[in-house]
Enzyme design. Sequence first.
Site, PDB file in Angstrom:
ATOM      1  N   GLY A  27       0.815  -1.214   0.000  1.00  0.00           N
ATOM      2  CA  GLY A  27       0.000   0.000   0.000  1.00  0.00           C
ATOM      3  C   GLY A  27       0.847   1.262   0.000  1.00  0.00           C
ATOM      4  O   GLY A  27       2.069   1.210  -0.111  1.00  0.00           O
ATOM      5  N   TYR A  69     -14.880   4.486   8.525  1.00  0.00           N
ATOM      6  CA  TYR A  69     -13.424   4.450   8.697  1.00  0.00           C
ATOM      7  C   TYR A  69     -13.033   5.131  10.022  1.00  0.00           C
ATOM      8  O   TYR A  69     -12.269   4.575  10.823  1.00  0.00           O
ATOM      9  CB  TYR A  69     -12.791   5.174   7.505  1.00  0.00           C
TER      10      TYR A  69
END
Length: 317
Positions: free
Chosen positions: A14, A145
């Site tokens: 990532g 989130y």
Amino acid sequence: MNKTGKILVIGACGQIGSELTSALRERYGNAQVIAGDRLSAGSHAGQAQPYVQLDVLDKAHLSQIVADENITQIYHLAAVLSATGEKEPQLAWQINMQGLLNVLDIAVSAGLEKVFWPSSIAVFGPDSPKKNCPQQAVTEPTTVYGISKCAGEYWCNYYHQKFGLDVRSLRFPGLISYLAAPGGGTTDYAVDIFHKAVETAEYECYLEADTPLPMMYMHDAIRATLELMDANAENIGVRTSYNLAGLSFTPAEIAQAIKKHIPGFRISYAPDFRQQIAESWPGSIDDSVARKDWGWKPKFDLEAMVEEMLKGMKITV
Ligand code: AKB
């Protein structure tokens, strides 16, 4: 780190993972740092060996890797970010929450030395202070989130209090880098804008011109992570997660800074659902507790960051 133990980076392909894995390998040597991600070994981008394919939700496999590879530290970075999380709330909750709980549990049962887990400025919500939001502020996040990061912070603190686990965390702002692309965040525009500026000298921004957000150049974020992990445990007074500040700007301000290097660059605005997310977050962060506890100090301001980004993207400035 003890001499035989290894580090496992979960989410190594990532945006943070790719640069953090390289930084850790530079320090400790390739063989000591295992890159882990869900991509198959053949298709993963840019990670040298050793590499292991893993799913953070597969606790038994994760536990096996930790035992087989003699892992003593985990950097657990895998997460679904704010914008994707609003489209797939159940998935975001599952990966962000269960993934963290798996790591914390394994860390305790395997007796790991240390764990790093990133939280986010997304823990804050509409009632948090907008300017220089302090360490101890109302959080009340409104995204899945943000809720998962907020709950995750309390789980880290709980594992520290209850089991003595040395887990450390930073509330990252939007991260800006040219090596790996971010994916699914609200702050991603601050990376996309550079690519579009260089490719077409035009960018349509999904946030309003005057929306300030806290951001940080990746170089500072990696250094902050390493410095936090190097700090003496007795200096780590915050076991939820530390506020961390780099710079703050609006889309109009970053566009202006890019224009100094690419005079023909033009920005237009077409706000979408991410505008509401951005408006729920503070525009700037007070990180004085991190500065006091372990000596944090950012290096990159807006001008320096823009220059480095464009240089990195092979543009003469
Ligand atoms: C996002 O925009 O979701 C992330 C973050 C602020 O944590 N970059």
